[in-house]
Design a protein around this motif. Structure first.
Motif, PDB file in Angstrom:
ATOM      1  N   LEU A   1      23.774  34.044  65.155  1.00  0.00           N
ATOM      2  CA  LEU A   1      25.106  33.529  64.832  1.00  0.00           C
ATOM      3  C   LEU A   1      25.325  32.173  65.512  1.00  0.00           C
ATOM      4  O   LEU A   1      25.805  31.223  64.903  1.00  0.00           O
ATOM      5  CB  LEU A   1      26.148  34.559  65.301  1.00  0.00           C
ATOM      6  N   PHE A   2      24.920  32.075  66.787  1.00  0.00           N
ATOM      7  CA  PHE A   2      25.136  30.811  67.511  1.00  0.00           C
ATOM      8  C   PHE A   2      24.175  29.719  67.033  1.00  0.00           C
ATOM      9  O   PHE A   2      24.555  28.552  66.995  1.00  0.00           O
ATOM     10  CB  PHE A   2      25.043  31.036  69.024  1.00  0.00           C
TER      11      PHE A   2
ATOM     12  N   ILE B   1      25.632  27.632  64.458  1.00  0.00           N
ATOM     13  CA  ILE B   1      26.635  26.608  64.819  1.00  0.00           C
ATOM     14  C   ILE B   1      26.083  25.708  65.931  1.00  0.00           C
ATOM     15  O   ILE B   1      26.831  25.175  66.741  1.00  0.00           O
ATOM     16  CB  ILE B   1      28.000  27.244  65.197  1.00  0.00           C
ATOM     17  N   LYS B   2      24.747  25.629  65.979  1.00  0.00           N
ATOM     18  CA  LYS B   2      24.049  24.704  66.886  1.00  0.00           C
ATOM     19  C   LYS B   2      24.384  24.940  68.361  1.00  0.00           C
ATOM     20  O   LYS B   2      24.629  24.019  69.133  1.00  0.00           O
ATOM     21  CB  LYS B   2      24.328  23.256  66.483  1.00  0.00           C
ATOM     22  N   ILE B   3      24.392  26.234  68.724  1.00  0.00           N
ATOM     23  CA  ILE B   3      24.597  26.620  70.127  1.00  0.00           C
ATOM     24  C   ILE B   3      23.458  27.553  70.522  1.00  0.00           C
ATOM     25  O   ILE B   3      23.061  28.427  69.751  1.00  0.00           O
ATOM     26  CB  ILE B   3      25.966  27.320  70.310  1.00  0.00           C
ATOM     27  N   ARG B   4      22.932  27.351  71.742  1.00  0.00           N
ATOM     28  CA  ARG B   4      21.877  28.242  72.267  1.00  0.00           C
ATOM     29  C   ARG B   4      22.534  29.320  73.137  1.00  0.00           C
ATOM     30  O   ARG B   4      23.297  28.997  74.057  1.00  0.00           O
ATOM     31  CB  ARG B   4      20.905  27.458  73.144  1.00  0.00           C
ATOM     32  N   LEU B   5      22.213  30.575  72.841  1.00  0.00           N
ATOM     33  CA  LEU B   5      22.704  31.681  73.673  1.00  0.00           C
ATOM     34  C   LEU B   5      21.693  31.871  74.811  1.00  0.00           C
ATOM     35  O   LEU B   5      20.621  32.448  74.610  1.00  0.00           O
ATOM     36  CB  LEU B   5      22.841  32.951  72.830  1.00  0.00           C
ATOM     37  N   ILE B   6      22.049  31.401  75.974  1.00  0.00           N
ATOM     38  CA  ILE B   6      21.147  31.418  77.131  1.00  0.00           C
ATOM     39  C   ILE B   6      21.100  32.813  77.753  1.00  0.00           C
ATOM     40  O   ILE B   6      20.040  33.375  78.009  1.00  0.00           O
ATOM     41  CB  ILE B   6      21.626  30.385  78.186  1.00  0.00           C
ATOM     42  N   ASP B   7      22.272  33.370  78.005  1.00  0.00           N
ATOM     43  CA  ASP B   7      22.380  34.735  78.533  1.00  0.00           C
ATOM     44  C   ASP B   7      23.807  35.230  78.326  1.00  0.00           C
ATOM     45  O   ASP B   7      24.679  34.453  77.931  1.00  0.00           O
ATOM     46  CB  ASP B   7      21.961  34.821  80.020  1.00  0.00           C
TER      47      ASP B   7
END
Ligand code: 5GP
Length: 254
Positions: free
Chosen positions: A165-166, A169-175
């Motif tokens: 999902l992220f 929208i050009k977002i990295r889910l780090i933790d």
């Protein structure tokens, strides 16, 4: 409006008795804390944003069959949730080294992990939420082996789904950190996701610049904290109707 009974006040939320038995009203505050309460502050409009972001993400999870405590959002700062028996664990899923993992094991922040790692922390403020193993969890009776298996399954599904999902929208889910509760019904007990899923308990980096868009902006004094949260909401397409102006004038219980 009748006065509601307050059940609990935490660092970022207040819980009130809900309108029907088995329900709770979860109220999102602008207060922020970090490093086990040693750093405190206010992030204007955070409560409004986290209420929206958490509602959005939990609804998407429910759509793919992942159970959560959310019933519905009530207003700008409040949502109605099911009353659950909270399991005293913070379940952290990590994709990229950051925060306490980077510090503990001296791994440079931003290093991609060979695979996703799940960590358990015992939820106890006085002890600073210490890292614990499955052995501690079962020996002290915080959760059973079967419950841990279910928690791991849910946490990994959430990670896969939210990562995708992220990415969109050009977002990295780090933790991120999840909390779980036991939902007791007449003939069954189900493990569900509780608390919230928001930039307060997820690390979210811009995919192009690696700029932090989460609570680390507050923890690390990076400035423009509100903008980080707003940008996450904007990319998810859920800014309140009034736009950013609504964030400036927190509306308590409407
Ligand atoms: P770390 O252990 O690196 O500090 O945190 C890992 C992840 O869990 C981060 O996304 C962080 O935001 C979240 N997290 C861990 N502990 C807490 C906590 O006590 N409160 C909140 N809001 N998030 C936490």
């Amino acid at each position: 409006m009748s006065r509601r009974r307050q059940i609990y006040e935490g660092k970022a939320k207040v819980l009130f008795e809900g309108p029907e038995p088995g329900t709770i009203v979860q109220h999102f505050k602008d207060d922020a804390s970090a490093f086990n309460n040693q750093k405190r502050g206010v992030i204007t409009g955070k409560g409004v944003l986290n209420n929206r972001i958490s509602e959005f993400l939990m609804l998407r999870l429910a759509e793919i069959g992942i159970p959560t405590h959310l019933l519905r959002r009530l207003n700008m700062r409040e949502q109605l949730v099911r009353e659950v028996e909270i399991i005293p664990l913070e379940v952290v899923v990590r994709n990229v080294a950051a925060g306490s993992l980077a510090r503990r094991l001296a791994i440079p922040e931003g290093t991609a992990l060979p695979r996703s790692i799940i960590e358990y922390h015992y939820k106890k403020d006085e002890l600073g939420d210490p890292l614990v193993s499955e052995e501690h969890i079962t020996a002290f009776g915080w959760a059973s082996t079967r419950e841990i298996d279910e928690i791991v399954q849910i946490a990994l599904r959430v990670n896969d789904f939210l990562t995708g999902l992220f990415v969109g929208i050009k977002i990295r889910l780090i933790d991120f950190r999840l909390e779980f509760g036991r939902l007791h019904t007449d003939d069954d007990t189900q493990i569900v996701i509780a608390d919230e899923i928001s930039p307060d308990n997820c690390r979210l980096w811009d995919a192009q610049t690696n700029e932090k868009m989460d609570k680390d902006r507050f923890r690390e004094d990076l400035g423009r904290v509100e903008e980080g949260y707003q940008e996450v909401a904007r990319r998810l397409g859920i800014l309140p109707e009034g736009g950013p102006a609504d964030f400036r004038a927190p509306k308590a219980m409407q």
